[in-house]
Design an enzyme around this catalytic site. Structure first.
Site, PDB file in Angstrom:
ATOM      1  N   ASN A 153       0.809  -1.234   0.000  1.00 33.04           N
ATOM      2  CA  ASN A 153       0.000   0.000   0.000  1.00 33.04           C
ATOM      3  C   ASN A 153       0.841   1.283   0.000  1.00 33.04           C
ATOM      4  O   ASN A 153       0.440   2.279  -0.578  1.00 33.04           O
ATOM      5  CB  ASN A 153      -1.026  -0.021   1.134  1.00 33.04           C
ATOM      6  CG  ASN A 153      -0.402  -0.062   2.508  1.00 33.04           C
ATOM      7  OD1 ASN A 153       0.717  -0.537   2.669  1.00 33.04           O
ATOM      8  ND2 ASN A 153      -1.113   0.431   3.494  1.00 33.04           N
ATOM      9  N   GLY A 227       2.405  -5.559   7.521  1.00 34.92           N
ATOM     10  CA  GLY A 227       1.427  -6.273   6.711  1.00 34.92           C
ATOM     11  C   GLY A 227       0.233  -6.666   7.541  1.00 34.92           C
ATOM     12  O   GLY A 227      -0.064  -6.053   8.568  1.00 34.92           O
ATOM     13  N   GLU A 249       4.303  -4.227  12.339  1.00 35.92           N
ATOM     14  CA  GLU A 249       3.362  -3.136  12.050  1.00 35.92           C
ATOM     15  C   GLU A 249       2.194  -3.756  11.311  1.00 35.92           C
ATOM     16  O   GLU A 249       2.295  -4.051  10.118  1.00 35.92           O
ATOM     17  CB  GLU A 249       4.030  -2.065  11.172  1.00 35.92           C
ATOM     18  CG  GLU A 249       5.196  -1.327  11.804  1.00 35.92           C
ATOM     19  CD  GLU A 249       4.763  -0.290  12.835  1.00 35.92           C
ATOM     20  OE1 GLU A 249       3.575  -0.261  13.208  1.00 35.92           O
ATOM     21  OE2 GLU A 249       5.631   0.472  13.278  1.00 35.92           O
ATOM     22  N   CYS A 283      -3.142   1.803   6.595  1.00 35.31           N
ATOM     23  CA  CYS A 283      -3.331   1.202   7.925  1.00 35.31           C
ATOM     24  C   CYS A 283      -3.914   2.211   8.905  1.00 35.31           C
ATOM     25  O   CYS A 283      -4.605   1.845   9.838  1.00 35.31           O
ATOM     26  CB  CYS A 283      -2.015   0.643   8.439  1.00 35.31           C
ATOM     27  SG  CYS A 283      -0.697   1.858   8.487  1.00 35.31           S
ATOM     28  N   GLU A 381     -10.558  -5.050   9.872  1.00 35.20           N
ATOM     29  CA  GLU A 381     -10.005  -4.005   9.017  1.00 35.20           C
ATOM     30  C   GLU A 381     -10.721  -4.057   7.667  1.00 35.20           C
ATOM     31  O   GLU A 381     -10.926  -5.127   7.102  1.00 35.20           O
ATOM     32  CB  GLU A 381      -8.503  -4.248   8.826  1.00 35.20           C
ATOM     33  CG  GLU A 381      -7.801  -3.101   8.167  1.00 35.20           C
ATOM     34  CD  GLU A 381      -6.300  -3.345   8.037  1.00 35.20           C
ATOM     35  OE1 GLU A 381      -5.904  -4.443   7.616  1.00 35.20           O
ATOM     36  OE2 GLU A 381      -5.529  -2.421   8.360  1.00 35.20           O
TER      37      GLU A 381
HETATM   38  P1  NAD Z   1       0.335  -9.218   3.705  1.00 39.23           P
HETATM   39  O1  NAD Z   1       0.402  -9.638   5.115  1.00 39.23           O
HETATM   40  O2  NAD Z   1      -0.499 -10.024   2.788  1.00 39.23           O
HETATM   41  O3  NAD Z   1       1.792  -9.178   3.048  1.00 39.23           O
HETATM   42  C1  NAD Z   1       2.828  -8.408   3.575  1.00 39.23           C
HETATM   43  C2  NAD Z   1       4.157  -9.012   3.177  1.00 39.23           C
HETATM   44  O4  NAD Z   1       4.316 -10.280   3.805  1.00 39.23           O
HETATM   45  C3  NAD Z   1       4.302  -9.272   1.688  1.00 39.23           C
HETATM   46  O5  NAD Z   1       5.603  -8.916   1.299  1.00 39.23           O
HETATM   47  C4  NAD Z   1       4.086 -10.782   1.574  1.00 39.23           C
HETATM   48  O6  NAD Z   1       4.717 -11.366   0.463  1.00 39.23           O
HETATM   49  C5  NAD Z   1       4.734 -11.254   2.858  1.00 39.23           C
HETATM   50  N1  NAD Z   1       4.288 -12.576   3.332  1.00 39.23           N
HETATM   51  C6  NAD Z   1       3.086 -13.171   3.142  1.00 39.23           C
HETATM   52  N2  NAD Z   1       3.048 -14.363   3.788  1.00 39.23           N
HETATM   53  C7  NAD Z   1       4.250 -14.524   4.395  1.00 39.23           C
HETATM   54  C8  NAD Z   1       4.826 -15.534   5.231  1.00 39.23           C
HETATM   55  N3  NAD Z   1       4.146 -16.616   5.587  1.00 39.23           N
HETATM   56  N4  NAD Z   1       6.087 -15.344   5.693  1.00 39.23           N
HETATM   57  C9  NAD Z   1       6.787 -14.218   5.386  1.00 39.23           C
HETATM   58  N5  NAD Z   1       6.299 -13.242   4.593  1.00 39.23           N
HETATM   59  C10 NAD Z   1       5.043 -13.382   4.112  1.00 39.23           C
HETATM   60  O7  NAD Z   1      -0.130  -7.679   3.734  1.00 39.23           O
HETATM   61  P2  NAD Z   1      -0.515  -6.740   2.496  1.00 39.23           P
HETATM   62  O8  NAD Z   1      -1.847  -7.140   1.952  1.00 39.23           O
HETATM   63  O9  NAD Z   1       0.635  -6.625   1.573  1.00 39.23           O
HETATM   64  O10 NAD Z   1      -0.673  -5.322   3.231  1.00 39.23           O
HETATM   65  C11 NAD Z   1      -1.870  -4.872   3.781  1.00 39.23           C
HETATM   66  C12 NAD Z   1      -1.835  -4.996   5.288  1.00 39.23           C
HETATM   67  O11 NAD Z   1      -0.702  -4.304   5.790  1.00 39.23           O
HETATM   68  C13 NAD Z   1      -3.021  -4.344   5.958  1.00 39.23           C
HETATM   69  O12 NAD Z   1      -3.499  -5.175   6.984  1.00 39.23           O
HETATM   70  C14 NAD Z   1      -2.464  -3.069   6.546  1.00 39.23           C
HETATM   71  O13 NAD Z   1      -3.132  -2.569   7.671  1.00 39.23           O
HETATM   72  C15 NAD Z   1      -1.078  -3.486   6.884  1.00 39.23           C
HETATM   73  N6  NAD Z   1      -0.218  -2.321   6.980  1.00 39.23           N
HETATM   74  C16 NAD Z   1       0.190  -1.911   8.205  1.00 39.23           C
HETATM   75  C17 NAD Z   1       0.972  -0.781   8.323  1.00 39.23           C
HETATM   76  C18 NAD Z   1       1.444  -0.314   9.670  1.00 39.23           C
HETATM   77  O14 NAD Z   1       2.347   0.506   9.700  1.00 39.23           O
HETATM   78  N7  NAD Z   1       0.885  -0.773  10.759  1.00 39.23           N
HETATM   79  C19 NAD Z   1       1.339  -0.063   7.190  1.00 39.23           C
HETATM   80  C20 NAD Z   1       0.900  -0.512   5.957  1.00 39.23           C
HETATM   81  C21 NAD Z   1       0.123  -1.641   5.848  1.00 39.23           C
END
Ligand code: NAD
Length: 534
Positions: A153, A227, A249, A283, A381
């Site tokens: 994002n 994530g 995060e 987020c 969310e």
């Molecule tokens: P996601 O959890 O699907 O993926 C995030 C990352 O994790 C990607 O690079 C993905 O390839 C990797 N990943 C997936 N499965 C994994 C595993 N088993 N082991 C290691 N890595 C793995 O999240 P997304 O859809 O890319 O992002 C959206 C989410 O991120 C939302 O929930 C949002 O709130 C959160 N987010 C949080 C913040 C914050 O600062 N708190 C900021 C931005 C986004």
């Protein structure tokens, strides 16, 4: 990705040998990146460790010089960065500049100025009387190799805000960007190369979740994950198995509390921007609004009117304010929440329809009322362009509802009385609360970012985020090296009595008692300069 993540292991293989980059506004493939195979990970670590060892020997001043060079490199390539990241995310160019490029520039600039003070050895004066004859300090050593696993994002700002402090603190970085935004991830890492950071110090690994899992299996010294909650749970478990410290995060469900005395014109504009920036895929976007009853109707009406005026379109249209959602799976997730809320009595006052005439992933921003906490829309969310408004009878109810969430990332309070705003902020459970503004703290270099509960742990940004990048070492030099310590062996009855008198002299609650041991000054002296030690 929002697709439910599986507990992946390093042995899972990436099916395709490449990762595609898609334009979410059109659905077209706009780039193709070679996928990193999990079996390449050990060699990548080796390279990183060699680079880090050399890098950590450079002075902080030298590293700051390099950081300024990085800042200038980002500036020089800002148009290219905006092209790549708007192409891959579909966000308006103005948001790419404000929320991503500016943030990276400012982080580099800020830390290059502040780090020399924050990372230099810090003197530790001793409070304990028995330890006065020592000089001591804290040293801030690099963690080693930091693994960064990041989402789609904010594919530039998020890795940059972690890579910059990481290298500044003397670490190497292995970045695994989201498979949805490989181009921005590749470019973020490449900027370090263009700024002539040593080869191997910042490397990018392109792949899906299984590569992220392999990265953790490879044994980084610290993991920085941003994530979803589901993936965060897998990451936390994987880190726990190897006792790797982590910063997580995760998601948010940020509330906006609008008090009856708020400037409704301002608060409604903030609500619309806070709910729909980056198409609600933030987020810290506003996901729940609690507004005091007497102004609820007017506030809602203003929000509806302003939402209707928003211009949807791709980033190539410079007047577009709301872009596409990242993919159809994210759009469908939002639609599901809207449908569930509607089935339970919610009313969609505007928006909520797909716009295939604009492209495959466009969804009209919506304003929803009649919501309650039994609905997914108010609990989980949403991560999409939805504003959910709920009137409340009192401030207490607004605070209670705000705190009724598994998430606790950030929140905002709107009132014309700053003192009241501060009081409400103090009662809200969140990593940060803004009064009469929202989300902008993310761009304030001094402000830490992070939450608790399902929003994760640890902090990024600010001095606290920088300190996540270091190991703290306590170093102590005794100034009386020829004197053996009183507490060493050679325990006797006299020593036991002297120890007791010492405790009394320092901690007895009244002076009379404290001075009483003074009658036997010799015993304290004997305690300090013992002859009966072994
Ligand atoms: P996601 O959890 O699907 O993926 C995030 C990352 O994790 C990607 O690079 C993905 O390839 C990797 N990943 C997936 N499965 C994994 C595993 N088993 N082991 C290691 N890595 C793995 O999240 P997304 O859809 O890319 O992002 C959206 C989410 O991120 C939302 O929930 C949002 O709130 C959160 N987010 C949080 C913040 C914050 O600062 N708190 C900021 C931005 C986004």
């Amino acid at each position: 990705m929002a697709v439910p993540s599986q507990p992946l292991t390093a042995t899972d293989s990436t099916a395709a040998g490449y990762i595609d980059s898609n334009n979410p506004a059109t659905g077209e493939v706009i780039g193709r990146y070679e996928a990193t195979r999990p079996n390449e990970v050990p060699a990548i670590f080796e390279h990183a460790r060699r680079a880090q060892e050399e890098w950590a020997t450079r002075t902080l001043r030298e590293r700051c010089v390099m950081l300024r060079r990085l800042r200038d490199t980002i500036f020089e390539h800002r148009e290219e960065i905006a092209d790549v990241l708007t192409g891959e995310t579909g966000k308006p160019r103005v948001e790419a500049i404000f929320a991503e490029i500016l943030l990276a520039l400012d982080t580099a600039d800020f830390l290059a100025r502040r780090a020399p003070r924050w990372l230099r050895a810090e003197r530790v004066p001793h409070h304990n009387l028995a330890m006065k004859a020592k000089s001591a300090w804290l040293e801030f050593e690099p963690q080693g190799v930091a693994a960064l696993i990041t989402p789609w994002n904010y594919p530039f700002a998020i890795p940059m805000a972690e890579m910059i402090p990481a290298v500044l603190a003397g670490n190497a970085v292995l970045l695994k960007p989201s498979e949805v935004t490989p181009g921005t991830g590749a470019l973020a890492a490449d900027l370090f190369h263009r700024a002539q950071f040593p080869a191997g110090l910042v490397q990018v690994l392109q792949g899906r979740g299984e590569l992220g899992a392999a990265l953790i299996e490879g044994g980084p010294d610290k993991v920085f994950f941003t994530g979803s909650v589901a993936t965060g749970q897998h990451i936390a478990a994987a880190c726990a198995r190897k006792l790797i410290p982590s910063v997580l995060e995760l998601g948010g469900k940020d509330a906006m509390v609008v008090l009856a005395d708020a400037d409704l014109e301002i608060a409604s504009s903030a609500a619309v921007w806070g709910s729909f920036m980056n198409c609600g895929q933030t987020c810290i976007s506003v996901e729940r609004i609690y507004v005091e009853q007497p102004v609820a109707e007017r506030f809602t009406q203003m929000c509806v009117e302003k939402t209707k005026k928003l211009r949807l379109g791709p980033p190539t249209d410079r007047d577009a304010e709301v872009g596409p959602m990242i993919r159809l799976w994210q759009l469908e997730k939002v639609e599901k929440q809207l449908q569930e809320a509607k089935a339970h009595g919610a009313e969609i006052l505007t928006g909520g329809n797909r716009r295939p005439d604009l492209g495959p992933n466009f969804l009209e921003p919506s304003v929803v009322t009649g919501v309650d906490h039994s609905m997914q829309l108010m609990r989980d969310e949403t991560f999409g362009p939805v504003m959910a408004i709920r009137p409340v009878v009192s401030v207490d109810e607004a605070i209670e509802l705000t705190n009724d969430s598994q998430f606790s990332l950030s929140a905002s309070v709107w009132t014309s009385d700053p003192r009241r705003g501060k009081e409400v902020a103090a009662r809200i459970h969140a990593g940060s609360v803004m009064v009469n503004d929202l989300a902008s703290y993310y761009g304030i270099c001094e402000a830490p970012h992070g939450g608790s509960g399902a929003s994760g742990w640890g902090r990024t940004h600010s001095r606290l985020g920088l300190l996540e990048m270091v190991r703290v070492k306590y170093v102590d030099v005794d100034r009386l090296p020829r004197i053996a310590k009183s507490w060493w062996y050679g325990y006797t009855e006299e020593l036991t009595a002297a120890a007791g008198r010492f405790v009394e002299a320092v901690f007895a609650p009244n002076w009379k008692q404290r001075l009483a041991p003074g009658k036997d000054k010799g015993s304290i002296r004997r305690l300090l300069f013992r002859r009966d030690r072994i």
